[in-house]
Design an enzyme around this catalytic site. Structure first.
Site, PDB file in Angstrom:
ATOM      1  N   ALA A 165       0.834  -1.206   0.000  1.00  0.00           N
ATOM      2  CA  ALA A 165       0.000   0.000   0.000  1.00  0.00           C
ATOM      3  C   ALA A 165       0.867   1.254   0.000  1.00  0.00           C
ATOM      4  O   ALA A 165       0.595   2.215  -0.731  1.00  0.00           O
ATOM      5  CB  ALA A 165      -0.924  -0.003   1.221  1.00  0.00           C
ATOM      6  N   ILE A 168       2.411   1.822  -3.412  1.00  0.00           N
ATOM      7  CA  ILE A 168       1.432   2.420  -4.324  1.00  0.00           C
ATOM      8  C   ILE A 168       1.267   3.903  -4.003  1.00  0.00           C
ATOM      9  O   ILE A 168       1.208   4.750  -4.903  1.00  0.00           O
ATOM     10  CB  ILE A 168       0.071   1.701  -4.203  1.00  0.00           C
ATOM     11  CG1 ILE A 168       0.195   0.263  -4.718  1.00  0.00           C
ATOM     12  CG2 ILE A 168      -1.010   2.459  -4.993  1.00  0.00           C
ATOM     13  CD1 ILE A 168      -1.040  -0.580  -4.476  1.00  0.00           C
ATOM     14  N   HIS A 169       1.217   4.209  -2.721  1.00  0.00           N
ATOM     15  CA  HIS A 169       1.097   5.599  -2.271  1.00  0.00           C
ATOM     16  C   HIS A 169       2.274   6.432  -2.777  1.00  0.00           C
ATOM     17  O   HIS A 169       2.098   7.552  -3.264  1.00  0.00           O
ATOM     18  CB  HIS A 169       1.051   5.619  -0.742  1.00  0.00           C
ATOM     19  CG  HIS A 169       0.995   6.993  -0.149  1.00  0.00           C
ATOM     20  ND1 HIS A 169      -0.045   7.869  -0.380  1.00  0.00           N
ATOM     21  CD2 HIS A 169       1.854   7.656   0.671  1.00  0.00           C
ATOM     22  CE1 HIS A 169       0.172   9.001   0.268  1.00  0.00           C
ATOM     23  NE2 HIS A 169       1.327   8.904   0.912  1.00  0.00           N
ATOM     24  N   MET A 170       3.471   5.869  -2.688  1.00  0.00           N
ATOM     25  CA  MET A 170       4.671   6.565  -3.157  1.00  0.00           C
ATOM     26  C   MET A 170       4.621   6.781  -4.664  1.00  0.00           C
ATOM     27  O   MET A 170       4.946   7.862  -5.168  1.00  0.00           O
ATOM     28  CB  MET A 170       5.917   5.762  -2.777  1.00  0.00           C
ATOM     29  CG  MET A 170       6.215   5.737  -1.287  1.00  0.00           C
ATOM     30  SD  MET A 170       7.518   4.547  -0.872  1.00  0.00           S
ATOM     31  CE  MET A 170       8.887   5.185  -1.848  1.00  0.00           C
ATOM     32  N   ALA A 173       2.250   9.481  -5.545  1.00  0.00           N
ATOM     33  CA  ALA A 173       2.780  10.796  -5.153  1.00  0.00           C
ATOM     34  C   ALA A 173       3.722  11.338  -6.219  1.00  0.00           C
ATOM     35  O   ALA A 173       3.719  12.535  -6.527  1.00  0.00           O
ATOM     36  CB  ALA A 173       3.497  10.686  -3.817  1.00  0.00           C
TER      37      ALA A 173
END
Length: 217
Positions: A165, A168-170, A173
Site C-alpha cells: 500500500a 502504491i502511495h509513493m 505521489a
C-alpha cells in the site's frame, strides 16, 4: 487585494507527523522483512545490529501507530466515503490519464486517497494487535502458543499488505506532479488545486472571500 498563487494544503504539524511516519516505517519495514527472510538479515543493520533490530522494531512500530492515530483524528473527516466518489471510481481510466478534473468533482481527497487512508489505518491496527501478542519478552507468554503462531502469520500478512500500500502511495505521489512538493512545503498552486481537487479549491475560495468580507477588504 491580489491572491497568492499558492495555497496551504498541509499544515506543518501534519507534514512533520507524515515524514516521521515515513522514516520510522522505512526502518520497521526493512527490519521486519529481514525477520522472515534470513538471506536478507543484513537489512537489520538499519538499526545497527540484528539484536538491536529485534529490540527496536516493536518500539518503532508503536511510534508509527501513535503518529498514525494522530493523523487519523486530523484527517478522518476528509476521508469519509460518499456518493461524490463514485464518478472517480467509475472513470478510473480517465483518472489514470490525468483527466480526473473532467470526470469527477473531487474534494480535498479523491476516492483513491480515501481507500489508501482506510487501508493504512486498518492494517496498522492489525499490526498493533498481533504485534503485541507476539512481542517477546513482554506479552507473548500471556497468550497460548497457537494464538501466538497465528498472530505471527497475520502480522506478516498485514505487514506485506501495508508495504505494498505504501509503495502504491509513493508511486501515486510521484505520478501526480506537485504532490510531493506540497507535502514538503505544505503549499500547492491554485492551478494544481483546481485541476486535482476542484471542490476543495472552491471551498478555499469561499473561505477566502468570507474572510475578506469580514475584514472589509
Amino acid at each position: 487585494m491580489s491572491k497568492s498563487k499558492m495555497i496551504v494544503r498541509t499544515k506543518f504539524i501534519d507534514r512533520a507527523c507524515h515524514w516521521t511516519v515515513v522514516i520510522c516505517f522505512f526502518l520497521v519495514a526493512l527490519s521486519g522483512i529481514s525477520f522472515f527472510f534470513p538471506t536478507l538479515q543484513w537489512l537489520t543493520q538499519t538499526f545497527g545490529t540484528p539484536q538491536m533490530g529485534r529490540i527496536l522494531h516493536p518500539f518503532f512500530g508503536i511510534a508509527i501507530f501513535v503518529a498514525l492515530m494522530f493523523m487519523f483524528v486530523r484527517f478522518v473527516h476528509h476521508n469519509i466515503p460518499d456518493k461524490k466518489d463514485i464518478p472517480w471510481l467509475l472513470n478510473i481510466v480517465e483518472v489514470l490519464k490525468g483527466n480526473e478534473h473532467k470526470v469527477a468533482d473531487v474534494g480535498k481527497y479523491n476516492a483513491g486517497q480515501k481507500m489508501m487512508f482506510w487501508s493504512i489505518m486498518s492494517m496498522i491496527f492489525v499490526l498493533l494487535v498481533t504485534g503485541v501478542i507476539i512481542w517477546r519478552p513482554y506479552f507473548a507468554q500471556y497468550f497460548p502458543m497457537q494464538v501466538v503462531r497465528y498472530s505471527l502469520l497475520i502480522h506478516a500478512a498485514a505487514g506485506i499488505i501495508l508495504i505494498h500500500a505504501i509503495l502504491i502511495h509513493m508511486y501515486m505521489a510521484f505520478w501526480v506532479k506537485g504532490s510531493i512538493k506540497g507535502m514538503i512545503e505544505g503549499k500547492v498552486s491554485r492551478r494544481w488545486a483546481k485541476k486535482h481537487h476542484p471542490r476543495w479549491y472552491r471551498e478555499i475560495e469561499k473561505a477566502e472571500a468570507k474572510k475578506e468580507s469580514e475584514e472589509g477588504i
